[in-house]
Design a protein around this motif. Structure first.
Motif: not given
Length: 300
Positions: A150-152, A225-226
């Motif tokens: 699940k990611r934005p 996140l990066i």
């Protein structure tokens, strides 16, 4: 995604409208019917006709290559062609699904027209690739495994288009070479040359879109996140290359110990150099834009 980040992304997509419109016009001019574009022969001879350029084969430059006679090399080239086309079938299946899911998003409205052409052309490519595999060989299954993380939405959008670009950059180097190789059977030359001709537009769009999305979105992402994004793309590049070394191909070509052979070929210095050379332009793009900060050593 913050309001500021969302606004930056909208502006980034809007900046591509002129490019998108120009590519749409080019697609309209080069429209073709995939059902009449190829004169499929009733049969082909895998042991006397070349369907892949020898220099691009996964065993080229390895000790095993020197043990193969001309017929065995042709037979390997035939099955590797079917594997290459199968990789494209599976890659374009995921691409078409992703494009279809994004067609009528308001934030992508400025490039929606070209997304339609993109989807249409990828479907036609699959008809060509599938036409070869189902007539003369088989469709090899993919080894790519998709894990649900699940990611934005902005991260998922970026990763989707970045994966498409990575996959197509590698494929296009093979298409460019083989479309010009007069040793190849006319059908193989047509499939590769036609794909390169239309992928040239897709790659222009993909490079500009991916860079614009990175510049718009990455400043809002934290370091963790990066790093996740970079690791994901690195692993995708490695696994994409891995599929060019398919034990099922070696088995179909009549070669012994296909799994050991795949590992030997992957590790062979000549093949490591081949992957590095083929990926040079792609890696230059990814590092110059800051998307990657180091070379994925596992691939080379």
């Amino acid at each position: 995604m913050t309001v500021t980040a969302a606004a930056r992304l909208r502006d980034a997509i809007a900046s591509l409208k002129e490019t998108s419109d120009r590519l749409s016009r080019l697609s309209q001019r080069s429209y073709q019917n995939p059902y009449t574009a190829v004169d499929w022969p009733e049969s082909v001879d895998p042991e006397t006709e070349w369907f892949s350029s020898p220099e691009l084969l996964s065993l080229y430059g390895t000790p095993v290559w020197d043990t193969l006679d001309e017929r065995a090399r042709c037979r390997l080239a035939f099955h590797e062609a079917a594997n290459f086309y199968s990789l494209n079938i599976h890659g374009e299946k995921g691409l078409m699904q992703g494009l279809a899911a994004r067609l009528y998003r308001r934030d992508l409205a400025d490039v929606a027209d070209y997304l339609h052409h993109f989807l249409d052309e990828e479907n036609k490519h699959s008809i060509f690739f599938g036409g070869f595999c189902t007539r003369y060989a088989r469709v090899y299954p993919t080894k790519q495994v998709s894990f649900e993380v699940k990611r934005p939405r902005d991260v998922e959008d970026f990763l989707f288009f970045a994966r498409v670009m990575v996959f197509e950059e590698i494929v296009d180097r093979y298409n460019w070479w083989q479309g010009r190789d007069e040793r190849l059977h006319p059908v193989a030359r047509f499939i590769n040359n036609n794909h390169h001709f239309e992928e040239a537009r897709h790659l222009i769009f993909g490079r500009r879109l991916v860079e614009a999305m990175w510049q718009a979105c990455a400043p809002a992402w934290d370091d963790e996140l990066i790093e996740d994004v970079r690791e994901h793309l690195t692993q995708f590049l490695v696994t994409s290359w891995r599929e060019y070394y398919n034990p099922a191909v070696y088995a179909d070509a009549g070669l012994a110990d296909p799994y050991d052979l795949a590992e030997q070929a992957w590790a062979a210095p000549a093949q490591r150099e081949h992957r590095r050379r083929t990926s040079t332009k792609l890696l230059g793009y990814l590092t110059s834009t800051g998307i990657l900060v180091k070379e994925p050593v596992d691939a080379f």
